[in-house]
Design a protein around this motif. Structure first.
Motif, PDB file in Angstrom:
ATOM      1  N   ILE A 169       0.857  -1.191   0.000  1.00 39.26           N
ATOM      2  CA  ILE A 169       0.000   0.000   0.000  1.00 39.26           C
ATOM      3  C   ILE A 169       0.893   1.242   0.000  1.00 39.26           C
ATOM      4  CG2 ILE A 169      -1.974  -1.060   1.205  1.00 39.26           C
ATOM      5  CD1 ILE A 169      -0.999   0.370   3.743  1.00 39.26           C
ATOM      6  N   ASP A 170       0.274   2.372  -0.203  1.00 40.03           N
ATOM      7  CA  ASP A 170       1.047   3.613  -0.107  1.00 40.03           C
ATOM      8  C   ASP A 170       0.480   4.487   1.010  1.00 40.03           C
ATOM      9  OD1 ASP A 170      -1.199   4.731  -1.182  1.00 40.03           O
ATOM     10  OD2 ASP A 170      -0.236   5.548  -2.969  1.00 40.03           O
ATOM     11  N   VAL A 200       3.550  -2.860 -10.100  1.00 47.11           N
ATOM     12  CA  VAL A 200       2.882  -1.658  -9.584  1.00 47.11           C
ATOM     13  C   VAL A 200       2.605  -0.671 -10.720  1.00 47.11           C
ATOM     14  CG1 VAL A 200       3.111   0.345  -8.068  1.00 47.11           C
ATOM     15  CG2 VAL A 200       3.783  -1.906  -7.236  1.00 47.11           C
ATOM     16  N   SER A 201       3.586  -0.479 -11.636  1.00 48.27           N
ATOM     17  CA  SER A 201       3.325   0.481 -12.724  1.00 48.27           C
ATOM     18  C   SER A 201       2.195   0.000 -13.618  1.00 48.27           C
ATOM     19  CB  SER A 201       4.543   0.745 -13.615  1.00 48.27           C
ATOM     20  OG  SER A 201       5.694   0.284 -13.068  1.00 48.27           O
ATOM     21  N   LYS A 202       2.174  -1.313 -13.873  1.00 45.32           N
ATOM     22  CA  LYS A 202       1.097  -1.859 -14.706  1.00 45.32           C
ATOM     23  C   LYS A 202      -0.261  -1.627 -14.026  1.00 45.32           C
ATOM     24  CE  LYS A 202       0.298  -6.221 -16.558  1.00 45.32           C
ATOM     25  NZ  LYS A 202       0.642  -7.647 -16.415  1.00 45.32           N
ATOM     26  N   PHE A 203      -0.259  -1.865 -12.709  1.00 47.09           N
ATOM     27  CA  PHE A 203      -1.501  -1.649 -11.963  1.00 47.09           C
ATOM     28  C   PHE A 203      -1.895  -0.172 -11.993  1.00 47.09           C
ATOM     29  CE2 PHE A 203      -3.329  -0.233  -7.894  1.00 47.09           C
ATOM     30  CZ  PHE A 203      -4.525  -0.937  -7.899  1.00 47.09           C
ATOM     31  N   ASN A 204      -0.899   0.685 -11.725  1.00 49.03           N
ATOM     32  CA  ASN A 204      -1.187   2.125 -11.693  1.00 49.03           C
ATOM     33  C   ASN A 204      -1.737   2.609 -13.035  1.00 49.03           C
ATOM     34  OD1 ASN A 204      -0.277   2.147  -9.092  1.00 49.03           O
ATOM     35  ND2 ASN A 204       1.668   3.192  -9.524  1.00 49.03           N
ATOM     36  N   ALA A 205      -1.156   2.071 -14.110  1.00 44.61           N
ATOM     37  CA  ALA A 205      -1.590   2.504 -15.439  1.00 44.61           C
ATOM     38  C   ALA A 205      -3.021   2.072 -15.730  1.00 44.61           C
ATOM     39  CB  ALA A 205      -0.638   1.936 -16.502  1.00 44.61           C
ATOM     40  N   ALA A 206      -3.437   0.964 -15.062  1.00 45.52           N
ATOM     41  CA  ALA A 206      -4.793   0.450 -15.308  1.00 45.52           C
ATOM     42  C   ALA A 206      -5.852   1.145 -14.457  1.00 45.52           C
ATOM     43  CB  ALA A 206      -4.824  -1.053 -15.059  1.00 45.52           C
ATOM     44  N   ASP A 245      10.825   4.464   1.364  1.00 46.77           N
ATOM     45  CA  ASP A 245      10.501   5.620   0.535  1.00 46.77           C
ATOM     46  C   ASP A 245      10.354   5.266  -0.941  1.00 46.77           C
ATOM     47  OD1 ASP A 245      10.277   7.500   2.528  1.00 46.77           O
ATOM     48  OD2 ASP A 245      12.449   7.745   2.653  1.00 46.77           O
ATOM     49  N   THR A 246      10.928   4.121  -1.311  1.00 48.11           N
ATOM     50  CA  THR A 246      10.766   3.704  -2.708  1.00 48.11           C
ATOM     51  C   THR A 246      10.294   2.261  -2.733  1.00 48.11           C
ATOM     52  OG1 THR A 246      13.008   2.811  -2.870  1.00 48.11           O
ATOM     53  CG2 THR A 246      12.729   5.151  -3.416  1.00 48.11           C
ATOM     54  N   LEU A 247       9.678   1.875  -3.851  1.00 41.44           N
ATOM     55  CA  LEU A 247       9.216   0.497  -3.985  1.00 41.44           C
ATOM     56  C   LEU A 247      10.396  -0.469  -4.048  1.00 41.44           C
ATOM     57  CD1 LEU A 247       6.321   1.108  -6.502  1.00 41.44           C
ATOM     58  CD2 LEU A 247       6.076   0.106  -4.223  1.00 41.44           C
ATOM     59  N   GLU A 248      11.504  -0.012  -4.646  1.00 42.00           N
ATOM     60  CA  GLU A 248      12.687  -0.876  -4.745  1.00 42.00           C
ATOM     61  C   GLU A 248      13.179  -1.245  -3.343  1.00 42.00           C
ATOM     62  OE1 GLU A 248      12.206   1.851  -6.438  1.00 42.00           O
ATOM     63  OE2 GLU A 248      12.545   1.421  -8.561  1.00 42.00           O
ATOM     64  N   GLU A 249      13.225  -0.214  -2.495  1.00 36.99           N
ATOM     65  CA  GLU A 249      13.687  -0.431  -1.130  1.00 36.99           C
ATOM     66  C   GLU A 249      12.737  -1.364  -0.378  1.00 36.99           C
ATOM     67  OE1 GLU A 249      14.631   2.318   2.722  1.00 36.99           O
ATOM     68  OE2 GLU A 249      14.329   3.368   0.803  1.00 36.99           O
ATOM     69  N   GLU A 254       2.146   7.190  -3.635  1.00 35.93           N
ATOM     70  CA  GLU A 254       2.502   8.203  -2.637  1.00 35.93           C
ATOM     71  C   GLU A 254       3.421   7.636  -1.554  1.00 35.93           C
ATOM     72  OE1 GLU A 254      -0.304  10.579   0.232  1.00 35.93           O
ATOM     73  OE2 GLU A 254      -1.120  10.654  -1.816  1.00 35.93           O
ATOM     74  N   PRO A 255       4.706   7.994  -1.539  1.00 35.43           N
ATOM     75  CA  PRO A 255       5.578   7.459  -0.495  1.00 35.43           C
ATOM     76  C   PRO A 255       5.243   8.076   0.870  1.00 35.43           C
ATOM     77  CG  PRO A 255       6.764   9.042  -1.870  1.00 35.43           C
ATOM     78  CD  PRO A 255       5.368   8.919  -2.439  1.00 35.43           C
TER      79      PRO A 255
END
Lengths: 359, 464
Positions: B308-309, B347-353, B327-331, B386-387
């Motif tokens: 979640i964010d 996450v980007s695929k989800f966000n784009a949808a 603070d980042t998804l990578e972390e 949103e971090p």
């Protein structure tokens, strides 16, 4: 403040906040469940809201031997005692009495000695009754500062408390709400008004609540007796000794009986309770304080009963000595809890009011 | 105390809600009752100590319950979660009887409280116990004691001797010694077998070793296995159980309520390969929490990860373990041992949808959905942008297994040859008779109370 005590209480509060089963028991849980994170001030406020009814302990699925090892009544009792020590003024005095019954006993002996000394050194200037032993002016000179200075000290402590818990300007409604809860001792009643779990594990009983109220109202009656007598003395020129059917005597005797019996019963009840669900460090101080308060009542009654005998001067010194000790130690003993509890309840009333106006 | 062999009319095996309801009812009917509870006193009460409410039909406001909850609505809620896999006759019996249970429970010491903060959706259907299930258990033990019921803790029943159509004796161990009693009737209320990992593994295969057990470690199904081996009729499938997705950091046993996570609807949930696998927004959480245990169990290594964010953090009840935070998804991926590039891709695929999120409403089906995404997220679909970002690990948490005794509407057990004349069963150990799959919040306590009372009444009638 002792950070490890706060840490432990916070650890437990976070578990409680994820469970919430105890929400209906007392003021602590609705207040706790309103937060997601707990500052030191939040923990101090929760600790002073907790009346140690122990309902949550016996209801808890996470008490030892469970690895979460919850014992919220104890964790909050420890924070509470520590908060009183830290807010007390002057500091060095405070740290002895909550945890050391012996120092209370020692203070009592000193109290006796001071009164005997006062009687011997000052004596009477020809008054009647008790004033034949120690003059009215001498009593006032001793007790006015012995009463007012501790109140001043408590005011400083409460001010510190208020800042720590983020208190706001007080409205009459907050005070009324707090007095209502304290007047009925609702936080020792459990949500279903059947009392607390104290002397017999998880059995609900009104014993502690009723005994506490006997002590509290007994004390207030005694205090009212003295206040009425002061008004009669200065306002109406009616000087002691007063007869049985006078207001000071009726208030004083009924208060003294309630106080004496209440304190005796409380000590008995505490012996039956599990010490590990409170603050084990405060055990001696609590018992000694309760005995001292009971002794104030008992010696007052004794003085009434034997006031016209040859034992009167000695009894007067003993009674006044115990009263002196009681007043002077007020900010540094369990007596302080009444003031903190009220402050906590007022703060909680503010929280509820904010909640109502917000939503 | 070691009881005399023939001192009791009825032996109740188990010490939770169903056992206590049975024991109190039988004692009130005049029977001499002994409870044999495997757990030590601090852990008495089985899974009941972790419960918080029971689901109760009512035709008008009743105790803490508001409005009404009819038999048909209750049954339809049950049908939805079980996909129709229920015995409607027994289900209706449980539902109909639940209404009178509330008053009976109060008469036996249980106190109720208003619906807890964060559980408003249950205020109409579920009556919450003041202090939770352990206080219910405490109150029942006190009442049972006042009715003359004797209780042996740490008394582990090892064998019930079934001979023809009756139980001849009960063997148990206590303080290191074996004992035998010969009560006239026996009530089994000792739960499922979920705490026996070997049995669970035989049923589920290796994945079961990664399951957590939300409740008591004492429900190992010893009596269940013993009686099934002797031909007592069973119901249910050993892989069916009440299982939810709980915090992966929870203890193996007894984590209880505080390990639950209510954040799934506001999240995306991925497996260890950082791939989504199910519609997180299918329905409101109280209606979906019970399917996620099986969903996670079907993923590699039986783990899931909730992402979640910052904007969703305060939308759900706090749980006992703080979330991973970065603070980042990578972390965040690093902290949870997820492949970072795959997670950011998912996450980007989800966000784009995600589409228009202005209709977002956390407590109702808001239709804020993804488009062109498989699997879709059909409600509460807001981009995770949103971090700081937060994560929780998920594991399967088993509450209780459904394989159990097949009973009739008098809670009586049977063999293929007919009724066993002195054996009754109540609670989780026979709940499979009603719950074929799925779970309805608070229904376990309803089954336990209703069938516990029936079993107590029938056993006492037989013994007297």
């Amino acid at each position: 403040m002792q950070t490890e005590l706060i840490h432990e209480a916070r650890r437990q509060a976070e578990i409680c906040n994820a469970c919430r089963y105890c929400e209906g028991y007392c003021s602590v849980f609705p207040s706790l469940h309103a937060e997601r994170a707990f500052s030191d001030g939040d923990i101090t406020q929760l600790a002073n809201l907790c009346h140690n009814c122990r309902g949550c302990y016996y209801a808890c699925q996470y008490t030892a031997p469970h690895e979460f090892d919850l014992n919220l009544p104890k964790a909050l009792a420890e924070v509470r005692r520590n908060s009183w020590e830290c807010f007390a003024w002057p500091q060095p005095l405070a740290r002895r009495f909550h945890t050391h019954g012996g120092t209370i006993a020692l203070a009592l002996v000193i109290g006796f000695a001071m009164l005997f000394l006062a009687i011997r050194a000052i004596g009477s200037s020809g008054g009647e009754g008790f004033y034949a032993v120690l003059s009215h002016n001498a009593m006032v000179a001793i007790f006015a500062p012995a009463f007012l200075l501790p109140l001043f000290s408590l005011a400083i402590s409460l001010r510190r408390y208020w800042v720590e818990v983020g208190g706001k300007p007080v409205q009459i409604a907050d005070v009324t709400a707090a007095f209502k809860r304290a007047g009925k001792m609702q936080d020792l009643a459990a949500g279903h008004a059947e009392g607390c779990n104290f002397e017999d594990e998880d059995r609900f009983s009104q014993a502690r609540r009723h005994i506490h109220q006997a002590i509290m109202y007994g004390f207030l009656l005694c205090f009212a007796s003295t206040s009425v007598a002061t008004v009669m003395h200065y306002g109406f020129g009616m000087h002691a000794p007063y007869g049985f059917w006078s207001l000071p005597k009726l208030l004083g005797i009924s208060g003294g009986v309630l106080l004496t019996m209440g304190c005796g019963a409380m000590v008995y009840l505490k012996q039956k309770s599990d010490r590990d669900l409170g603050d084990p460090m405060a055990w001696g101080g609590d018992i000694a304080f309760t005995l001292l308060l009971g002794f104030v009542g008992l010696s007052g009654l004794g003085l009434y009963a034997l006031g016209s005998t040859a034992m009167m001067p000695a009894l007067l010194a003993i009674h006044l000595g115990s009263v002196l000790t009681f007043f002077v130690l007020m900010p540094y003993t369990k007596m302080a809890h009444g003031f903190y509890r009220l402050a906590a309840l007022i703060r909680d009333a503010q929280r509820k009011r904010d909640l109502m106006s917000a939503g | 105390m070691v009881p005399k062999s023939e001192a009791y009319d009825i032996a109740v095996i188990g010490g939770g809600n169903a056992a206590l309801c049975a024991a109190m009812t039988a004692a009130e009917a005049g029977a001499r009752v002994l409870i044999l509870e495997t757990a030590p006193k601090p852990y008495r009460g089985g899974n009941s100590r972790h419960t918080r409410n029971f689901r109760c039909m009512h035709r008008s406001p009743l105790g803490p319950l508001i409005e009404k909850y009819s038999e048909d609505e209750y049954l339809s809620d049950l049908m939805k979660v079980t996909g129709g896999k229920t015995d409607e006759h027994l289900a209706r019996l449980a539902i109909r009887s639940s209404e009178e249970c509330l008053t009976w429970m109060q008469e036996h010491g249980v106190r109720f409280q208003p619906s807890l903060s964060g559980t408003l959706s249950l205020a109409r259907t579920n009556a919450f116990f003041m202090g939770g299930g352990k206080s219910l258990v405490n109150a029942y033990y006190r009442t049972a004691a006042s009715l003359g019921v004797d209780v042996l803790y740490e008394a582990a029943v090892t064998h019930l001797e079934l001979s023809g159509d009756q139980i001849e004796w009960v063997d148990y161990t206590f303080e290191g010694q074996s004992h035998r009693i010969t009560p006239k009737a026996v009530i089994v209320a000792s739960g499922g077998f979920q705490a026996d990992t070997d049995w669970l593994t035989r049923a589920w295969g290796e994945p079961a070793k990664n399951f957590l057990i939300r409740g008591t470690p004492y429900n190992r199904g010893v009596v269940l296995a013993d009686l099934l081996d002797q031909g007592v009729e069973s119901v249910g499938d050993p892989t069916q159980c009440h299982a939810v997705a709980i915090d992966g950091r929870a203890p193996k046993f007894d984590g209880g309520i505080v390990t639950r996570l209510d954040c799934v609807p506001f999240s995306i949930v991925v497996n260890k390969d950082a791939e989504r696998f199910y519609d997180e927004g299918e329905d409101v959480w109280p209606k979906r929490y019970a399917i996620w245990g099986r969903l996670v169990a079907a993923q590699p290594d039986q783990v899931g990860y909730v992402i979640i964010d910052a904007k969703s953090l305060n939308l759900f009840m706090p749980s006992v373990f703080p979330p991973y935070k970065a603070d980042t998804l990578e972390e965040l991926a690093g902290m949870m041992d997820l492949p970072a590039d795959k997670l950011t891709g998912t996450v980007s695929k989800f966000n784009a949808a995600c589409g228009d999120t202005t209709g977002f409403h956390p407590t109702e089906l808001d239709g804020v959905t993804t488009s062109g995404l498989t699997p879709p997220k059909t409600n509460w679909a807001r981009p995770i942008t949103e971090p700081p970002f937060y994560g929780y690990s998920l594991r399967t948490g088993v509450t209780f297994t459904y394989l159990g005794f097949k009973v009739d509407d008098t809670a009586q057990c049977s063999t293929p040859d007919g009724k066993i004349k002195n054996l009754w069963a109540a609670g989780e150990t026979m709940a499979g008779s009603i719950l074929g799959q799925g779970y309805l919040a608070g229904f376990g306590m309803t089954i336990g109370t209703v069938f516990g009372r029936i079993a107590g009444r029938e056993a006492a009638a037989y013994a007297n």
